[in-house]
Enzyme design. Structure first.
Site, PDB file in Angstrom:
ATOM      1  N   THR A 293       0.813  -1.218   0.000  1.00  0.00           N
ATOM      2  CA  THR A 293       0.000   0.000   0.000  1.00  0.00           C
ATOM      3  C   THR A 293       0.849   1.271   0.000  1.00  0.00           C
ATOM      4  OG1 THR A 293      -0.193   0.027   2.419  1.00  0.00           O
ATOM      5  CG2 THR A 293      -1.874  -1.190   1.201  1.00  0.00           C
ATOM      6  N   ASP A 294       0.197   2.371  -0.315  1.00  0.00           N
ATOM      7  CA  ASP A 294       0.868   3.675  -0.335  1.00  0.00           C
ATOM      8  C   ASP A 294       0.421   4.514   0.866  1.00  0.00           C
ATOM      9  OD1 ASP A 294      -1.694   4.593  -0.969  1.00  0.00           O
ATOM     10  OD2 ASP A 294      -1.225   4.975  -3.075  1.00  0.00           O
ATOM     11  N   ALA A 295       0.805   5.777   0.881  1.00  0.00           N
ATOM     12  CA  ALA A 295       0.478   6.659   2.008  1.00  0.00           C
ATOM     13  C   ALA A 295      -1.027   6.851   2.184  1.00  0.00           C
ATOM     14  CB  ALA A 295       1.161   8.010   1.821  1.00  0.00           C
TER      15      ALA A 295
ATOM     16  N   GLY B  14      -3.097   4.446   1.942  1.00  0.00           N
ATOM     17  CA  GLY B  14      -3.625   3.202   2.489  1.00  0.00           C
ATOM     18  C   GLY B  14      -4.204   2.247   1.470  1.00  0.00           C
ATOM     19  N   VAL B  15      -4.043   2.557   0.184  1.00  0.00           N
ATOM     20  CA  VAL B  15      -4.531   1.670  -0.877  1.00  0.00           C
ATOM     21  C   VAL B  15      -3.336   1.068  -1.609  1.00  0.00           C
ATOM     22  CG1 VAL B  15      -6.699   2.927  -1.164  1.00  0.00           C
ATOM     23  CG2 VAL B  15      -4.723   3.539  -2.568  1.00  0.00           C
TER      24      VAL B  15
END
Length: 148
Positions: free
Chosen positions: A14-16, A18-19
Site C-alpha cells: 500500500t501507499d500513504a 492506504g490503498v
C-alpha cells in the site's frame, strides 16, 4: 479455464493513502504468473535464469475499478494466450470476494538472451500456453451446449 492465485494484500503493497500502490498490482499479477508456471511443472529457477532465452514484458497496463486495502483477500484470475510465434499475452482479473476490482494485461516477447533479438517461443512455454487454450476451448464448448 483461468488459473487462479489467492493473495492477501500486505501493508508493504500500500501507499500513504492506504490503498494498493499502482505499480504493486503488477507485481501481484506477476506472482500469479509465476505460480501458474510452477503449477504446470516449469522450474522457475531454470526459467528465469536461462542464459539463452528471456521473456521480457514489453507492454503492461492496469485498470483500477475499486481500491484495495491492507488485509484484503484477493483472487487473481489469469489467462495466458499466444499472440504470435515469439510472443504471448496474459490477461488478469483481480477479484475481492465476487467483485472485479482491477484488470491488467502483460505482453511478453521471447528473445535470445545474448543477442537480444526475437526468437520463437520455447516448447515449454508453448505447452504451457496450449494447456490454457485447450481448457478455455473446452469451457466454451460446454457453455455453447448449455445454451442450446
Amino acid at each position: 479455464m483461468p488459473f487462479t492465485y489467492h493473495r492477501t494484500i500486505h501493508f508493504q503493497d500500500t501507499d500513504a493513502a492506504g490503498v494498493v500502490y499502482f505499480a504493486n498490482i503488477l507485481s501481484i499479477c506477476h506472482e500469479g504468473y509465476e505460480a501458474s508456471l510452477r503449477t504446470s511443472g516449469i522450474s522457475l529457477k531454470e526459467f528465469f535464469t536461462n542464459p539463452n532465452m528471456a521473456f521480457p514484458i514489453v507492454h503492461a497496463s492496469v485498470d483500477f475499478l475499486r481500491p484495495l486495502f491492507c488485509g484484503d483477500q484477493v483472487i487473481i484470475s489469469l489467462v495466458p494466450q499466444k499472440i504470435g510465434a515469439e510472443k504471448f499475452e496474459i490477461n488478469y482479473e483481480i477479484y475481492l470476494a465476487d467483485v472485479l476490482v482491477a484488470k491488467a494485461v502483460t505482453r511478453h516477447v521471447c528473445i535470445d538472451a545474448n543477442t537480444r533479438s526475437k526468437q520463437e517461443l520455447s516448447t515449454e512455454i508453448i505447452q504451457w500456453l496450449d494447456g490454457y487454450r485447450k481448457e478455455t476451448e473446452e469451457v466454451e464448448r460446454r457453455k455453447a451446449r448449455e445454451v442450446v
